[in-house]
Design an enzyme around this catalytic site. Structure first.
Site, PDB file in Angstrom:
ATOM      1  N   ASP A  38       0.818  -1.222   0.000  1.00 41.33           N
ATOM      2  CA  ASP A  38       0.000   0.000   0.000  1.00 41.33           C
ATOM      3  C   ASP A  38       0.845   1.261   0.000  1.00 41.33           C
ATOM      4  O   ASP A  38       0.517   2.240  -0.671  1.00 41.33           O
ATOM      5  CB  ASP A  38      -0.900   0.030   1.273  1.00 41.33           C
ATOM      6  CG  ASP A  38      -1.966  -1.053   1.222  1.00 41.33           C
ATOM      7  OD1 ASP A  38      -2.821  -1.081   2.115  1.00 41.33           O
ATOM      8  OD2 ASP A  38      -1.922  -1.863   0.266  1.00 41.33           O
ATOM      9  N   ASP A  39       1.970   1.246   0.755  1.00 44.57           N
ATOM     10  CA  ASP A  39       2.728   2.519   0.872  1.00 44.57           C
ATOM     11  C   ASP A  39       3.361   2.895  -0.459  1.00 44.57           C
ATOM     12  O   ASP A  39       3.508   4.078  -0.777  1.00 44.57           O
ATOM     13  CB  ASP A  39       3.781   2.419   1.989  1.00 44.57           C
ATOM     14  CG  ASP A  39       4.837   1.364   1.684  1.00 44.57           C
ATOM     15  OD1 ASP A  39       6.011   1.731   1.563  1.00 44.57           O
ATOM     16  OD2 ASP A  39       4.451   0.191   1.530  1.00 44.57           O
ATOM     17  N   ASP A  42       0.418   4.371  -2.341  1.00 46.08           N
ATOM     18  CA  ASP A  42       0.069   5.684  -1.753  1.00 46.08           C
ATOM     19  C   ASP A  42       1.074   6.763  -2.156  1.00 46.08           C
ATOM     20  O   ASP A  42       0.703   7.858  -2.564  1.00 46.08           O
ATOM     21  CB  ASP A  42       0.056   5.587  -0.205  1.00 46.08           C
ATOM     22  CG  ASP A  42      -1.178   4.876   0.318  1.00 46.08           C
ATOM     23  OD1 ASP A  42      -1.180   4.501   1.508  1.00 46.08           O
ATOM     24  OD2 ASP A  42      -2.131   4.688  -0.478  1.00 46.08           O
ATOM     25  N   LEU A  88     -10.579   9.522   1.302  1.00 47.90           N
ATOM     26  CA  LEU A  88     -10.047  10.360   2.370  1.00 47.90           C
ATOM     27  C   LEU A  88      -8.733  10.951   1.883  1.00 47.90           C
ATOM     28  O   LEU A  88      -7.969  10.268   1.191  1.00 47.90           O
ATOM     29  CB  LEU A  88      -9.719   9.511   3.612  1.00 47.90           C
ATOM     30  CG  LEU A  88     -10.779   9.265   4.665  1.00 47.90           C
ATOM     31  CD1 LEU A  88     -10.231   8.341   5.721  1.00 47.90           C
ATOM     32  CD2 LEU A  88     -11.278  10.558   5.282  1.00 47.90           C
ATOM     33  N   LYS A 119      -8.234   3.755  11.605  1.00 46.60           N
ATOM     34  CA  LYS A 119      -8.512   3.521  10.182  1.00 46.60           C
ATOM     35  C   LYS A 119      -8.385   2.022   9.920  1.00 46.60           C
ATOM     36  O   LYS A 119      -7.293   1.477   9.897  1.00 46.60           O
ATOM     37  CB  LYS A 119      -7.554   4.305   9.303  1.00 46.60           C
ATOM     38  CG  LYS A 119      -7.922   4.254   7.825  1.00 46.60           C
ATOM     39  CD  LYS A 119      -7.107   5.251   6.997  1.00 46.60           C
ATOM     40  CE  LYS A 119      -7.545   5.234   5.543  1.00 46.60           C
ATOM     41  NZ  LYS A 119      -7.324   3.933   4.869  1.00 46.60           N
ATOM     42  N   LYS A 314      -1.592   8.280   7.846  1.00 48.93           N
ATOM     43  CA  LYS A 314      -1.193   6.897   7.544  1.00 48.93           C
ATOM     44  C   LYS A 314       0.067   6.544   8.331  1.00 48.93           C
ATOM     45  O   LYS A 314       1.033   7.332   8.364  1.00 48.93           O
ATOM     46  CB  LYS A 314      -0.915   6.736   6.037  1.00 48.93           C
ATOM     47  CG  LYS A 314      -2.086   7.027   5.123  1.00 48.93           C
ATOM     48  CD  LYS A 314      -3.234   6.063   5.250  1.00 48.93           C
ATOM     49  CE  LYS A 314      -3.028   4.753   4.525  1.00 48.93           C
ATOM     50  NZ  LYS A 314      -3.076   4.794   3.074  1.00 48.93           N
TER      51      LYS A 314
HETATM   52  N1  LIG Z   1     -12.707   6.318   2.866  1.00 48.29           N
HETATM   53  C1  LIG Z   1     -13.210   6.795   3.987  1.00 48.29           C
HETATM   54  O1  LIG Z   1     -13.910   7.789   4.029  1.00 48.29           O
HETATM   55  C2  LIG Z   1     -12.919   6.088   5.267  1.00 48.29           C
HETATM   56  C3  LIG Z   1     -12.245   4.910   5.411  1.00 48.29           C
HETATM   57  C4  LIG Z   1     -12.160   4.492   6.764  1.00 48.29           C
HETATM   58  C5  LIG Z   1     -11.561   3.317   7.276  1.00 48.29           C
HETATM   59  N2  LIG Z   1     -10.933   2.421   6.449  1.00 48.29           N
HETATM   60  N3  LIG Z   1     -11.586   3.063   8.594  1.00 48.29           N
HETATM   61  C6  LIG Z   1     -12.178   3.919   9.469  1.00 48.29           C
HETATM   62  C7  LIG Z   1     -12.777   5.087   9.021  1.00 48.29           C
HETATM   63  C8  LIG Z   1     -13.415   5.998  10.008  1.00 48.29           C
HETATM   64  N4  LIG Z   1     -13.367   5.684  11.304  1.00 48.29           N
HETATM   65  O2  LIG Z   1     -13.979   6.998   9.597  1.00 48.29           O
HETATM   66  C9  LIG Z   1     -12.765   5.360   7.653  1.00 48.29           C
HETATM   67  S1  LIG Z   1     -13.441   6.703   6.798  1.00 48.29           S
END
Ligand SMILES: NC(=O)c1cc2c(N)ncc(C(N)=O)c2s1
Length: 322
Positions: A38-39, A42, A88, A119, A314
């Site tokens: 992933d990194d 990213d 995000l 996350k 991240k």
């Molecule tokens: N793509 C997104 O908006 C998000 C992705 C994720 C994720 N993989 N895990 C937690 C959250 C969270 N707690 O909001 C979010 S929000």
């Protein structure tokens, strides 16, 4: 931001990057078998965003920055997300995180609190309830169109078939495979001469996007829900209150969320879970920091792809096991 390249050099670099990101995205989202960590994806994606920001005239409609996620599997009927599932924005350092919070508080002095959430490293899902009854569940897909995986989601114990209140609501969250279940599944697959999944996220995606719900049911998947497509029927006016209300409605919520009044508290939360992540039974790849006031979230708004009231910090890639 990368050092300023000439426009010609930037175009050459962009032309190098785009096919790589498309290949990696196809591997990641469609085959669930990425060839890079992933990194790597990213950082290459962020380089493309940085170059396109420096030279917006070099942005093309087919650029990976112009659509989220991968192709949809034709075997599943499609679901149109009336409220798109956004992605995000990512930051990779505390300095960038500091810049985000300072920018938000400067532009919106009414912002006093952030909500910190883990996350989850899984597959984004959207669940729709009518009068408290689960009627449809789907993958994010490209954010606008997802795959209807209702039958598969109905096999997951943590997804309520009926809410504690008869409200109509659409909830977003993450479906994940616990690390212990992932280890057992790969042991079983290797015993049967099958290839193992690369990581729990791919295993969850591969298990959810099965045509046979009985296979999904056998994979011990779980969920953490964290966002609502709209807030009409809810009593709360904060993100932290929203999570508590989703819990009361019967959803599985990750309990590790915490309200932060300042950057020091956000950084303490990040340090705590960067240390604790290996001990969790689910994968996390960072922290999500959100403006806590829901009305301010709406006021701050979003770009076509990401909310301007939230950011993902991240974690650095985990040291490869030697
Ligand atoms: N793509 C997104 O908006 C998000 C992705 C994720 C994720 N993989 N895990 C937690 C959250 C969270 N707690 O909001 C979010 S929000």
């Amino acid at each position: 931001m990368s050092a300023k390249l000439s426009e010609q050099a930037a175009k050459q670099r962009i032309d190098q990057i785009k096919p790589k990101l498309k290949k990696w995205s196809q591997e990641y989202y469609v085959q669930d078998r990425p060839s890079v960590e992933d990194d790597v994806y990213d950082s290459t994606y962020q380089e493309l965003v940085s170059l396109e920001t420096q030279y917006p005239n070099l942005i093309t409609a087919d650029s990976p920055t112009q659509n989220v996620g991968g192709k949809l599997l034709p075997q599943f009927s499609k679901v149109n997300h009336h409220i798109p599932l956004l992605s995000l924005g990512d930051v990779f350092s505390k300095q960038e995180l500091d810049d985000f919070t300072i920018r938000v508080e400067k532009n919106y002095p009414a912002v006093k609190q952030f909500n910190c959430e883990l996350k989850i490293d899984g597959l984004s899902i959207s669940l729709r309830y009518e009068n408290g009854v689960f009627v449809e569940g789907s993958t994010r897909g490209n954010g606008q169109i997802g795959e209807d995986i209702t039958r598969n989601l109905k096999t997951i114990p943590s997804i309520p078939q009926k809410l504690t209140r008869p409200i109509t609501i659409e909830v977003r969250g993450e479906c994940y495979m616990p690390k212990k279940s992932f280890a057992k599944l790969n042991e079983e697959r290797e015993r049967n001469g099958e290839s193992g999944f690369a990581n729990p996220r791919n295993a969850a995606a591969g298990s959810l996007r099965q045509l046979n719900p009985r296979i999904t049911a056998s994979r011990h998947l779980s969920t953490f829900m964290y966002n609502v497509a709209d807030y009409n029927d809810l009593k709360t006016n904060t993100q932290s209150g929203l999570l508590a209300e989703l819990n009361d409605l019967g959803f599985n919520i990750n309990p590790s969320y915490q309200v932060a009044d300042n950057l020091d508290q956000i950084n303490a939360y990040i340090d705590r879970y960067q240390q604790q992540r290996d001990g969790l039974d689910y994968g996390i790849d960072g922290i999500v920091i959100k403006v806590n006031d829901l009305k301010l979230q709406t006021k701050i708004g979003a770009t076509v792809k990401i909310p301007k009231w939230a950011i993902a910090y991240k974690f650095p890639p985990e040291e490869a096991e030697t």
